[in-house]
Design a protein around this motif. Structure first.
Motif, short mmCIF file in Angstrom:
data_model
loop_
_atom_site.label_atom_id
_atom_site.label_comp_id
_atom_site.label_asym_id
_atom_site.label_seq_id
_atom_site.Cartn_x
_atom_site.Cartn_y
_atom_site.Cartn_z
N GLU A 85 -0.45 21.95 -18.89
CA GLU A 85 0.06 23.01 -18.03
C GLU A 85 0.58 22.38 -16.74
O GLU A 85 -0.07 21.50 -16.18
N PRO A 86 1.71 22.85 -16.22
CA PRO A 86 2.24 22.29 -14.98
C PRO A 86 1.49 22.80 -13.75
O PRO A 86 0.89 23.88 -13.77
N GLY A 87 1.56 22.03 -12.68
CA GLY A 87 1.01 22.44 -11.40
C GLY A 87 -0.50 22.33 -11.32
O GLY A 87 -1.19 22.20 -12.33
N PRO A 88 -1.02 22.37 -10.09
CA PRO A 88 -2.47 22.32 -9.92
C PRO A 88 -3.11 23.64 -10.32
O PRO A 88 -2.45 24.69 -10.32
N THR A 89 -4.38 23.60 -10.65
CA THR A 89 -5.13 24.81 -10.96
C THR A 89 -6.37 24.83 -10.07
O THR A 89 -6.62 23.89 -9.32
N ASP A 90 -7.15 25.88 -10.16
CA ASP A 90 -8.31 26.03 -9.27
C ASP A 90 -9.54 25.29 -9.77
O ASP A 90 -10.26 24.67 -8.99
N VAL A 91 -9.81 25.33 -11.08
CA VAL A 91 -11.02 24.71 -11.63
C VAL A 91 -10.75 24.24 -13.06
O VAL A 91 -10.05 24.90 -13.82
N LEU A 92 -11.31 23.10 -13.37
CA LEU A 92 -11.32 22.58 -14.74
C LEU A 92 -12.74 22.16 -15.07
O LEU A 92 -13.47 21.68 -14.19
N SER A 93 -13.11 22.32 -16.33
CA SER A 93 -14.45 21.93 -16.78
C SER A 93 -14.32 20.92 -17.91
O SER A 93 -13.51 21.10 -18.82
N PHE A 94 -15.15 19.89 -17.84
CA PHE A 94 -15.15 18.84 -18.85
C PHE A 94 -16.56 18.67 -19.40
O PHE A 94 -17.38 17.93 -18.84
N PRO A 95 -16.87 19.39 -20.50
CA PRO A 95 -18.23 19.30 -21.06
C PRO A 95 -18.50 17.93 -21.68
O PRO A 95 -17.58 17.28 -22.17
N MET A 96 -19.75 17.53 -21.64
CA MET A 96 -20.15 16.25 -22.23
C MET A 96 -20.99 16.47 -23.49
O MET A 96 -20.53 16.26 -24.59
N ASP A 97 -22.24 16.88 -23.31
CA ASP A 97 -23.16 16.99 -24.45
C ASP A 97 -23.12 18.35 -25.13
O ASP A 97 -23.93 18.63 -26.01
N GLU A 98 -22.20 19.21 -24.73
CA GLU A 98 -22.05 20.54 -25.31
C GLU A 98 -23.37 21.31 -25.33
O GLU A 98 -23.76 21.89 -26.34
N LEU A 99 -24.05 21.31 -24.19
CA LEU A 99 -25.28 22.07 -24.05
C LEU A 99 -24.95 23.56 -24.02
O LEU A 99 -23.87 23.95 -23.57
N ARG A 100 -25.86 24.36 -24.50
CA ARG A 100 -25.69 25.81 -24.49
C ARG A 100 -26.83 26.42 -23.70
O ARG A 100 -27.88 25.80 -23.53
N PRO A 101 -26.66 27.67 -23.24
CA PRO A 101 -27.74 28.30 -22.46
C PRO A 101 -29.03 28.32 -23.26
O PRO A 101 -29.02 28.46 -24.49
N GLY A 102 -30.13 28.19 -22.55
CA GLY A 102 -31.44 28.27 -23.19
C GLY A 102 -32.06 29.63 -22.91
O GLY A 102 -31.38 30.57 -22.49
N THR A 103 -33.35 29.69 -23.12
CA THR A 103 -34.13 30.89 -22.79
C THR A 103 -35.31 30.44 -21.95
O THR A 103 -35.58 29.24 -21.83
N ALA A 104 -36.05 31.39 -21.41
CA ALA A 104 -37.21 31.04 -20.61
C ALA A 104 -38.20 30.22 -21.43
O ALA A 104 -38.82 29.29 -20.92
N ASP A 105 -38.35 30.56 -22.70
CA ASP A 105 -39.28 29.83 -23.58
C ASP A 105 -38.70 28.55 -24.15
O ASP A 105 -39.45 27.64 -24.49
N HIS A 106 -37.40 28.49 -24.28
CA HIS A 106 -36.74 27.33 -24.88
C HIS A 106 -35.51 26.93 -24.05
O HIS A 106 -34.39 27.32 -24.39
N PRO A 107 -35.74 26.16 -22.97
CA PRO A 107 -34.57 25.72 -22.19
C PRO A 107 -33.71 24.77 -23.01
O PRO A 107 -34.14 24.28 -24.06
#
Length: 153
Positions: A57-79
């Motif tokens: 995409e041309p031009g600057p943008t506000d935010v980019l994310s570069f995931p590494m280990d592809e972690l997903r949200p956990g739960t209180a019991d299982h972070p």
């Protein structure tokens, strides 16, 4: 939680507030305390290069994310397991323009973008209406909860 913030931009930002927000967001998403996150603030030229290279995409943008280990949200019991969450790259110059349009501060915009970027690292997206509703709802809940916590500080 290891959160590294590196401001390579010409704009001074409240790095401590971004750090507190990142900790709050990761705790809210039940990310393991040993997870690692990097937040990098870059100028428009650097952001434009990343935007072209990774998103075609041309031009600057506000935010980019570069995931590494592809972690997903956990739960209180299982972070999530410990690991490298990835990098959130912010462009304060673009954020500043957006903040003026939205009628709030640069810090408010950077906090919104940081939360947005972290959610992308955790696998959330907003390409489809249902995904957008879920992601933006979680984003709003994190920002509101963080603002309440900050008022109590």
């Amino acid at each position: 939680m290891s959160i590294e913030i590196n401001n390579e931009s010409a704009i001074e930002v409240d790095e401590a507030a971004l750090q507190r927000l990142a900790v709050y967001a990761l705790d809210a998403m039940h990310v393991h305390a040993d997870a690692e996150l990097a937040i990098v603030l870059v100028d428009e030229g650097a952001m434009e290069q990343l935007h072209v290279q990774w998103m075609d995409e041309p031009g600057p943008t506000d935010v980019l994310s570069f995931p590494m280990d592809e972690l997903r949200p956990g739960t209180a019991d299982h972070p999530t397991p410990p690991g490298l969450l990835g990098d959130v790259v912010l462009c304060p110059q673009v954020a500043e323009s957006q903040a003026k349009t939205a009628g709030h501060s640069l810090l408010d915009e950077l906090q919104l973008l940081t939360t947005h970027g972290i959610l992308h690292l955790l696998g959330f997206d907003h390409a489809e209406p249902a995904e957008e509703k879920e992601m933006f709802g979680i984003q709003r809940d994190i920002l509101v909860g963080f603002a309440m916590q900050e008022r109590r500080r």
